[in-house]
Design an enzyme around this catalytic site. Structure first.
Site, mmCIF file in Angstrom:
data_model
loop_
_atom_site.group_PDB
_atom_site.id
_atom_site.type_symbol
_atom_site.label_atom_id
_atom_site.label_comp_id
_atom_site.label_asym_id
_atom_site.label_seq_id
_atom_site.Cartn_x
_atom_site.Cartn_y
_atom_site.Cartn_z
ATOM 1 N N ARG A 14 -6.780 1.164 -1.073
ATOM 2 C CA ARG A 14 -7.157 0.211 -0.025
ATOM 3 C C ARG A 14 -6.433 0.443 1.298
ATOM 4 N NH1 ARG A 14 -6.176 -4.772 -3.933
ATOM 5 N NH2 ARG A 14 -5.149 -3.113 -5.106
ATOM 6 N N TYR A 368 14.587 14.137 39.075
ATOM 7 C CA TYR A 368 14.548 14.759 37.753
ATOM 8 C C TYR A 368 15.841 15.544 37.554
ATOM 9 C CZ TYR A 368 13.666 17.853 33.872
ATOM 10 O OH TYR A 368 13.798 18.513 32.684
ATOM 11 N N ARG A 442 17.045 24.998 54.746
ATOM 12 C CA ARG A 442 15.686 24.579 55.132
ATOM 13 C C ARG A 442 15.461 25.177 56.506
ATOM 14 N NH1 ARG A 442 18.216 18.676 56.142
ATOM 15 N NH2 ARG A 442 18.827 19.020 58.290
HETATM 16 C C1 UD1 Z 1 -0.101 -5.758 -10.903
HETATM 17 C C2 UD1 Z 1 -0.070 -6.582 -12.191
HETATM 18 C C3 UD1 Z 1 -0.471 -8.029 -11.875
HETATM 19 C C4 UD1 Z 1 0.445 -8.590 -10.813
HETATM 20 C C5 UD1 Z 1 0.464 -7.691 -9.586
HETATM 21 C C6 UD1 Z 1 1.530 -8.161 -8.630
HETATM 22 C C7 UD1 Z 1 -0.668 -5.067 -14.000
HETATM 23 C C8 UD1 Z 1 -1.720 -4.668 -14.960
HETATM 24 N N1 UD1 Z 1 -0.983 -6.036 -13.151
HETATM 25 O O1 UD1 Z 1 -1.424 -5.707 -10.422
HETATM 26 O O2 UD1 Z 1 -0.394 -8.812 -13.028
HETATM 27 O O3 UD1 Z 1 0.037 -9.908 -10.474
HETATM 28 O O4 UD1 Z 1 0.780 -6.338 -9.942
HETATM 29 O O5 UD1 Z 1 1.509 -7.433 -7.434
HETATM 30 O O6 UD1 Z 1 0.403 -4.530 -14.038
HETATM 31 N N2 UD1 Z 1 1.089 2.157 -10.436
HETATM 32 C C9 UD1 Z 1 1.524 3.327 -11.017
HETATM 33 N N3 UD1 Z 1 0.711 3.992 -11.887
HETATM 34 C C10 UD1 Z 1 -0.524 3.520 -12.222
HETATM 35 C C11 UD1 Z 1 -0.973 2.315 -11.636
HETATM 36 C C12 UD1 Z 1 -0.149 1.642 -10.746
HETATM 37 O O7 UD1 Z 1 2.642 3.784 -10.734
HETATM 38 O O8 UD1 Z 1 -1.185 4.196 -13.036
HETATM 39 C C13 UD1 Z 1 1.986 1.459 -9.482
HETATM 40 C C14 UD1 Z 1 1.377 1.306 -8.109
HETATM 41 O O9 UD1 Z 1 1.692 2.419 -7.274
HETATM 42 C C15 UD1 Z 1 2.036 0.036 -7.603
HETATM 43 C C16 UD1 Z 1 2.341 -0.755 -8.872
HETATM 44 O O10 UD1 Z 1 2.248 0.164 -9.943
HETATM 45 O O11 UD1 Z 1 3.249 0.297 -6.921
HETATM 46 C C17 UD1 Z 1 1.377 -1.898 -9.081
HETATM 47 O O12 UD1 Z 1 0.069 -1.368 -9.222
HETATM 48 P P1 UD1 Z 1 -1.189 -2.094 -8.582
HETATM 49 O O13 UD1 Z 1 -2.387 -1.284 -8.847
HETATM 50 O O14 UD1 Z 1 -0.900 -2.465 -7.182
HETATM 51 O O15 UD1 Z 1 -1.253 -3.389 -9.519
HETATM 52 P P2 UD1 Z 1 -1.938 -4.750 -9.209
HETATM 53 O O16 UD1 Z 1 -3.399 -4.624 -9.355
HETATM 54 O O17 UD1 Z 1 -1.436 -5.247 -7.898
#
Ligand code: UD1
Ligand code: CA
Length: 461
Positions: A14, A368, A442
């Site tokens: 996003r 300058y 000059r």
């Molecule tokens: C997650 C939580 C949700 C919570 C929210 C808070 C889960 C399933 N859900 O959702 O309950 O309310 O955070 O902000 O955990 N990431 C990885 N590897 C992956 C996927 C994600 O490292 O395969 C990292 C992302 O880079 C990020 C963090 O995990 O920094 C959170 O992932 P994101 O996809 O933002 O989770 P949310 O949908 O926000």
């Protein structure tokens, strides 16, 4: 031992950016840097960052930092999800450790909150503790499901929640604390049977609860702290909150900020007491400002040291140093490596680059000064140009103490004006000006008497 696992492998779709999400900046520092600092500040000894999308860029950015990187494989057929991210660190989780799981996309989290979460977790003898908060509108977040006796039962993701569950206002921050051994155990039990086909770290909570372990939630009063950055709109929200925090800190420490909502000070900047900052000022990088300075409207100062009692107005200063009681601007530009002494005046439309200027010297207007060493008590007239470049190479100019460079002169480098040298206005100096000499370079003035009348331009005088 305290361990933290910081999840930072997600794509950040996003954000619509070439840059990995966690490297986007808030008040001059990357989002992930704030999370790492908060974790270290909470006395976590072992910090593990899970990288994936853009992982090489993230590793390069933090190559000086003492952290352990684990890479989550990314591909069409590889598993995905926060649970899968945490699994990458499994070899580093000691059985008796307390493990904090943090999201790499929450720059506003503080070390105090992480410490309080760990303390609450340990004091209450929980095996798993979630950091939660109450939001009027928790759309998109995981919800905390509690039993009738108010004990935490599980977390349900928004996309998997029933209509009734979606009414719950207590949300999951994505930050947790676990007992090391049980975290490893529960991770081996999670699956991806859910709306997103992802391995959820959130499922670990329900699994442990089902097996009779003690699971709790620590409710944070400040919901801003757990605000995640998923889009540029959320990035600007974090920027605003962080900016307010930084400005407030400076004001508490004795700096006057006339309009904080219009003043941009990066997290790395230091400012002395009784300095006054006007609206539209931007202070960036490793900038240090002394006491009793006045930084007027629309000045930008980057990686520079400004000593005490300096006044700066509507000017740009980059990678430079300015001594006490000096006045800069309006509309001056100090380019990198300008070392300006004490009680100096650099006035309107004066540009200085890679130069040293000693105490009490004045360059009031339209000059300058490039690649020069200028002594003390020198006067540089209006329109003086240090001609430092022949189209191929750059050369230096030296101007001795107490010299006077008349208006609209050119000093063609390499050249030297010795101490007490005087250069007549409009001169183009290509040779040395000896000590105490006046140089006039000059064309001599010729007056042709009666020329206008002879031409018949004007009939009578
Ligand atoms: C997650 C939580 C949700 C919570 C929210 C808070 C889960 C399933 N859900 O959702 O309950 O309310 O955070 O902000 O955990 N990431 C990885 N590897 C992956 C996927 C994600 O490292 O395969 C990292 C992302 O880079 C990020 C963090 O995990 O920094 C959170 O992932 P994101 O996809 O933002 O989770 P949310 O949908 O926000
Ligand atoms: Ca998120």
């Amino acid at each position: 031992m305290n361990i933290s696992i910081i999840m930072a492998a997600g794509e950040g779709t996003r954000m619509k950016s070439k840059l990995p999400k966690v490297l986007h900046k808030v008040c001059g520092k990357s989002i992930l840097e704030y999370v790492i600092n908060a974790s270290k500040g909470a006395d976590v000894e072992k910090n593990i960052v899970i990288v994936g999308h853009g992982g090489d860029m993230v590793k390069e950015y933090f190559k000086e930092e003492s952290i352990i990187f684990k890479t989550q494989p990314i591909g069409e057929d590889t598993p995905y999800g926060t649970g899968y991210a945490v699994m990458q660190a499994i070899d580093h989780i000691d059985d008796n450790s307390t493990v904090a799981i943090l999201s790499g996309d929450t720059p506003l989290i503080t070390k105090e909150t992480i410490s309080k979460l760990m303390e609450y977790h340990n004091k209450n003898g929980f095996q798993a503790t979630i950091l939660t908060t109450i939001l009027e509108d928790a759309t998109g977040y995981g919800r905390i499901i509690r039993e009738e006796n108010q004990e935490v039962l599980k977390i349900v993701e928004h996309k998997d929640a029933t209509e009734e569950e979606k009414q719950i206002k207590e949300m999951n921050s994505g930050i947790y604390c676990f007992n090391g051994k049980l975290l490893k155990y529960a991770l081996s039990k999670i699956n991806n049977n859910n709306a997103q086909n992802e391995y959820y770290i959130t499922d670990v909570i329900g699994i442990l609860k089902d097996e009779g372990y003690k699971v709790g939630a620590y409710i944070s009063e400040d919901s801003n702290e757990i605000h995640g950055v998923n889009s540029r709109v959320q990035l600007s929200f974090s920027e605003k909150i962080m900016k307010d925090r930084i400005n407030e800190n400076h004001m508490i420490n004795g700096v006057t900020i006339i309009d904080p909502s219009n003043t941009y000070i990066e997290d790395t900047v230091k400012i002395g007491r009784d300095t006054i900052i006007y609206p539209g000022v931007s202070l960036e990088g490793n900038t240090e400002i002394g006491e009793d300075c006045i930084i007027r409207n629309n000045s930008r100062i980057v990686n520079s040291v400004i000593e005490s009692n300096v006044t700066i107005e509507s000017s740009t200063i980059e990678d430079s140093k300015v001594g006490e009681y000096t006045q800069i601007g309006p509309y001056a530009h100090l380019r990198p490596n300008s070392n300006i002494g004490k009680n100096i005046k650099i006035g309107n439309f004066v540009e200085v680059k890679n130069s040293t200027i000693k105490d009490n010297t004045k360059a009031g207007h339209l000059a300058y000064i490039g690649d020069a060493d200028v002594g003390h008590d020198v006067n540089i007239g209006c329109g003086v140009v240090f001609v430092n470049y022949n189209g191929r190479e750059k050369f230096r100019t030296t101007v001795g103490d107490n010299s006077f460079i008349g208006s609209n002169s050119n000093l063609v480098a390499p050249v030297q004006v010795e101490a007490w040298g005087y250069v007549a206005a409009g001169s183009t100096i290509v040779e040395e000006v000896p000590e105490g000499a006046l140089s006039i370079a000059r064309a001599a003035q010729v007056n042709k008497e009666g020329w206008v009348e002879k031409k018949g331009y004007k009939k009578s005088f």
